[in-house]
Design a protein around this motif. Sequence first.
Motif, mmCIF file in Angstrom:
data_model
loop_
_atom_site.group_PDB
_atom_site.id
_atom_site.type_symbol
_atom_site.label_atom_id
_atom_site.label_comp_id
_atom_site.label_asym_id
_atom_site.label_seq_id
_atom_site.Cartn_x
_atom_site.Cartn_y
_atom_site.Cartn_z
ATOM 1 N N THR A 1 0.833 -1.198 0.000
ATOM 2 C CA THR A 1 0.000 0.000 0.000
ATOM 3 C C THR A 1 0.869 1.250 0.000
ATOM 4 O O THR A 1 0.603 2.202 -0.752
ATOM 5 C CB THR A 1 -0.931 0.001 1.229
ATOM 6 O OG1 THR A 1 -1.723 -1.180 1.203
ATOM 7 C CG2 THR A 1 -1.834 1.209 1.238
ATOM 8 N N LEU A 2 1.901 1.272 0.831
ATOM 9 C CA LEU A 2 2.806 2.424 0.874
ATOM 10 C C LEU A 2 3.574 2.588 -0.436
ATOM 11 O O LEU A 2 3.774 3.708 -0.909
ATOM 12 C CB LEU A 2 3.774 2.293 2.045
ATOM 13 C CG LEU A 2 3.171 2.502 3.427
ATOM 14 C CD1 LEU A 2 4.209 2.226 4.505
ATOM 15 C CD2 LEU A 2 2.621 3.905 3.567
ATOM 16 N N ASP B 1 2.509 1.601 -3.410
ATOM 17 C CA ASP B 1 1.534 2.090 -4.389
ATOM 18 C C ASP B 1 1.264 3.580 -4.199
ATOM 19 O O ASP B 1 1.191 4.334 -5.169
ATOM 20 C CB ASP B 1 0.224 1.312 -4.290
ATOM 21 C CG ASP B 1 0.295 -0.038 -4.954
ATOM 22 O OD1 ASP B 1 1.207 -0.247 -5.783
ATOM 23 O OD2 ASP B 1 -0.561 -0.885 -4.652
ATOM 24 N N PHE B 2 1.105 4.007 -2.955
ATOM 25 C CA PHE B 2 0.877 5.419 -2.683
ATOM 26 C C PHE B 2 2.078 6.261 -3.128
ATOM 27 O O PHE B 2 1.916 7.298 -3.778
ATOM 28 C CB PHE B 2 0.600 5.655 -1.198
ATOM 29 C CG PHE B 2 0.433 7.110 -0.868
ATOM 30 C CD1 PHE B 2 -0.767 7.748 -1.109
ATOM 31 C CD2 PHE B 2 1.479 7.847 -0.319
ATOM 32 C CE1 PHE B 2 -0.930 9.096 -0.814
ATOM 33 C CE2 PHE B 2 1.330 9.187 -0.035
ATOM 34 C CZ PHE B 2 0.115 9.816 -0.273
ATOM 35 N N GLY B 3 3.271 5.818 -2.790
ATOM 36 C CA GLY B 3 4.479 6.552 -3.178
ATOM 37 C C GLY B 3 4.648 6.621 -4.687
ATOM 38 O O GLY B 3 5.008 7.666 -5.233
ATOM 39 N N GLY C 1 2.226 6.442 -6.911
ATOM 40 C CA GLY C 1 1.193 7.349 -7.404
ATOM 41 C C GLY C 1 1.547 8.802 -7.150
ATOM 42 O O GLY C 1 1.346 9.666 -8.015
ATOM 43 N N PHE C 2 2.081 9.086 -5.967
ATOM 44 C CA PHE C 2 2.477 10.454 -5.629
ATOM 45 C C PHE C 2 3.585 10.932 -6.568
ATOM 46 O O PHE C 2 3.543 12.053 -7.087
ATOM 47 C CB PHE C 2 2.954 10.490 -4.178
ATOM 48 C CG PHE C 2 3.123 11.868 -3.619
ATOM 49 C CD1 PHE C 2 2.028 12.592 -3.198
ATOM 50 C CD2 PHE C 2 4.380 12.436 -3.514
ATOM 51 C CE1 PHE C 2 2.182 13.860 -2.679
ATOM 52 C CE2 PHE C 2 4.543 13.698 -3.006
ATOM 53 C CZ PHE C 2 3.442 14.417 -2.577
ATOM 54 N N SER D 1 -4.833 3.101 -3.085
ATOM 55 C CA SER D 1 -3.716 3.910 -2.577
ATOM 56 C C SER D 1 -2.926 4.554 -3.715
ATOM 57 O O SER D 1 -2.422 5.664 -3.567
ATOM 58 C CB SER D 1 -2.797 3.061 -1.696
ATOM 59 O OG SER D 1 -2.308 1.961 -2.420
ATOM 60 N N PHE D 2 -2.835 3.883 -4.856
ATOM 61 C CA PHE D 2 -2.170 4.467 -6.015
ATOM 62 C C PHE D 2 -2.953 5.681 -6.519
ATOM 63 O O PHE D 2 -2.378 6.717 -6.829
ATOM 64 C CB PHE D 2 -2.021 3.419 -7.125
ATOM 65 C CG PHE D 2 -1.355 3.929 -8.364
ATOM 66 C CD1 PHE D 2 0.013 4.130 -8.389
ATOM 67 C CD2 PHE D 2 -2.088 4.233 -9.503
ATOM 68 C CE1 PHE D 2 0.648 4.599 -9.521
ATOM 69 C CE2 PHE D 2 -1.468 4.705 -10.638
ATOM 70 C CZ PHE D 2 -0.104 4.896 -10.649
ATOM 71 N N ILE E 1 -5.009 7.579 -4.793
ATOM 72 C CA ILE E 1 -4.887 8.657 -3.802
ATOM 73 C C ILE E 1 -3.522 9.319 -3.937
ATOM 74 O O ILE E 1 -3.401 10.544 -3.839
ATOM 75 C CB ILE E 1 -5.113 8.099 -2.378
ATOM 76 C CG1 ILE E 1 -6.570 7.673 -2.218
ATOM 77 C CG2 ILE E 1 -4.749 9.138 -1.325
ATOM 78 C CD1 ILE E 1 -6.852 6.908 -0.948
ATOM 79 N N GLY E 2 -2.506 8.530 -4.193
ATOM 80 C CA GLY E 2 -1.168 9.083 -4.400
ATOM 81 C C GLY E 2 -1.096 9.964 -5.633
ATOM 82 O O GLY E 2 -0.417 10.993 -5.639
ATOM 83 N N GLY F 1 -2.167 13.289 -4.820
ATOM 84 C CA GLY F 1 -1.402 13.910 -3.739
ATOM 85 C C GLY F 1 -0.621 15.149 -4.136
ATOM 86 O O GLY F 1 -0.694 16.183 -3.475
#
Length: 135
Positions: A4-5, A7-9, A11-12, A74-75, A77-78, A81
């Motif tokens: 999840t982290l 994917d978020f990173g 995406g960000f 999470s991607f 949302i990133g 961001g």
Amino acid sequence: MARTLIDFGAGFFIGGLALSAAWGFFWLAIGLIGLGRRTCGWRVVWNSLAVGVLPLGLILVLLWWRSGGQPALSFGIGLAGMPVVLLGLGLRPAPDGQRVGSHMVDGIRRLKDELLGAHLGCGGCSHEHDHGGCG
């Protein structure tokens, strides 16, 4: 949790690269028009092309690296961001009380006018714009 982290990173990071690419292509369009009008040189065009194309290449590499799984929330949302961070920074008040974003838009407008040669014949007519003096 680690996926999840990541994917978020990713995406960000891709969201920031997409903003950079859009910024580069915006200035590429202005540079090409200025080049056609002979108000700016090839350097503006090449620099803006680099700022547009290099982030797109990095986006493709990151999407290829990430291609193993399904798109995650999470991607997404990133991805949102970096635009949210940019919006938040633009809404901050500057020392003169205005918003930082309005100063940035004013600077972009002045640079665009300079590159496009909008005020070459009027000798800097900012005082006349309020009264309709410059075309």
